[in-house]
Design an enzyme around this catalytic site. Structure first.
Site, short mmCIF file in Angstrom:
data_model
loop_
_atom_site.label_atom_id
_atom_site.label_comp_id
_atom_site.label_asym_id
_atom_site.label_seq_id
_atom_site.Cartn_x
_atom_site.Cartn_y
_atom_site.Cartn_z
N GLU A 231 -11.75 2.22 5.88
CA GLU A 231 -10.71 2.44 6.90
C GLU A 231 -10.73 3.92 7.25
O GLU A 231 -9.90 4.71 6.79
CB GLU A 231 -9.33 2.04 6.33
CG GLU A 231 -8.22 2.13 7.36
CD GLU A 231 -6.86 1.91 6.73
OE1 GLU A 231 -6.07 1.14 7.30
OE2 GLU A 231 -6.57 2.50 5.67
N GLU B 57 0.83 -1.21 0.00
CA GLU B 57 0.00 0.00 0.00
C GLU B 57 0.86 1.27 0.00
O GLU B 57 1.62 1.48 0.94
CB GLU B 57 -0.89 -0.01 1.25
CG GLU B 57 -1.79 1.19 1.37
CD GLU B 57 -2.63 1.18 2.67
OE1 GLU B 57 -2.20 0.54 3.65
OE2 GLU B 57 -3.69 1.81 2.67
C1 LER Z 1 -2.27 3.61 7.23
O1 LER Z 1 -2.53 4.95 7.09
C2 LER Z 1 -3.09 2.80 6.35
O2 LER Z 1 -3.75 3.29 5.46
C3 LER Z 1 -3.09 1.35 6.59
O3 LER Z 1 -3.87 0.69 5.66
C4 LER Z 1 -1.64 0.90 6.57
O4 LER Z 1 -1.39 -0.31 7.05
MN MN Z 2 -5.07 2.13 4.20
#
Ligand code: LER
Ligand code: MN
Length: 270
Positions: A245, A151
């Site tokens: 998230e 990512e």
């Molecule tokens: C951190 O900002 C994030 O987006 C997570 O998915 C990283 O592990």
């Molecule tokens: Mn993330």
């Protein structure tokens, strides 16, 4: 496209998690809201009871979309590019434990914060170090049928691999079929010139997708054009999970998870 919600075990120190605490409670809430899956943020896979998770998954008919690993960096400084060899080797070993967990309960393994910081070091050497670590984990994962996703993170959270282009280059260098790309709208909004163009350009590598709005609130509460983002995802034929998230905003973990679900369901049902 299916919807997933990021939840975590109790010891998480990362704020963009809907439910910090009991995985069972988080999973039940996600199911009740209407999510198809949960993404679990796990510092130490030893604290997760895989058989219990499988029973819960079956009972609730929920999937595990991914396993986040960043807590191991935030709490223990385990990093794939650490200058401290012990921390680097422990990061590889810990990720193998995440892979073991995935082989039992499912989920892509996320290489996000666990890469750490490069600092002033030679970028080429850092790249070698990172690629070597990921390749070792990927080889181990391949035998167990598990996939990894790298990512890109915004510059305030890591100084290494901020953009989709940089990350795609490293993925190609690693050259393993079970290593792909995770794009996150929150990071992309900071680092990508045009998010939609990056999604199209690297669509062939894209295996997982994180959503939060520009302020990391639930989608719909900032200024990201999610209509256009989802049109692009449909256009490239993305059929992985869209995993929420975001910060517990507005209104706390449950309300933001509900708001996000309501907003995103409309977009994926069109
Ligand atoms: C951190 O900002 C994030 O987006 C997570 O998915 C990283 O592990
Ligand atoms: Mn993330």
């Amino acid at each position: 496209m299916k919807l997933s919600l990021v939840i975590s075990t109790a010891d998480a120190s990362f704020d963009a998690l809907a439910f910090k605490g009991d995985l069972e409670k988080g999973m039940k809430m996600a199911k009740e809201i209407g999510y198809d899956a949960v993404e679990i943020a796990v510092r130490d896979p030893k604290v997760v009871d895989a058989s219990k998770m499988n029973i819960l998954k079956d009972e609730m008919r929920m999937e595990i979309s991914a396993i986040g690993t960043g807590q191991a960096y935030l709490a223990e400084k385990l990093s794939l590019i650490s200058e401290d060899e012990k921390l680097r080797l422990n990061a590889v070993e810990r990720l193998k434990e995440h892979v073991d967990l995935s082989s039992k309960i499912g989920g892509l393994i996320i290489i996000g914060l666990i890469r750490g910081f490069a600092g002033e070091r030679d970028k080429k050497k850092v790249k070698e170090m990172f690629a070597e670590g990921v390749r070792e984990v990927a080889k181990y994962a391949e035998k167990l049928g598990v996939k990894l996703v790298i990512e890109p993170l915004n510059r305030y959270e890591s100084d290494y691999l901020n953009t989709a282009d940089e990350t795609a280059k490293v993925i190609k260098k690693i050259a393993m079929d079970n290593v792909g790309l995770l794009l996150d709208t929150f990071h992309m909004n900071i680092e990508e010139p045009v998010m939609e163009e990056s999604i199209v350009k690297h669509g062939d590598l894209l295996l997982h997708f994180h959503v939060a709005d520009s302020n990391r609130w639930a989608p719909g509460y900032g200024h990201i054009d999610f209509n256009s983002i989802f049109e692009t995802l449909f256009r490239i034929g993305y059929d992985g999970f869209v995993s929420v998230e975001c910060l517990p905003l507005p209104g706390g973990a449950e309300i933001s998870a509900r708001e996000a679900h309501e907003f995103l369901s409309k977009l994926i049902k069109r």
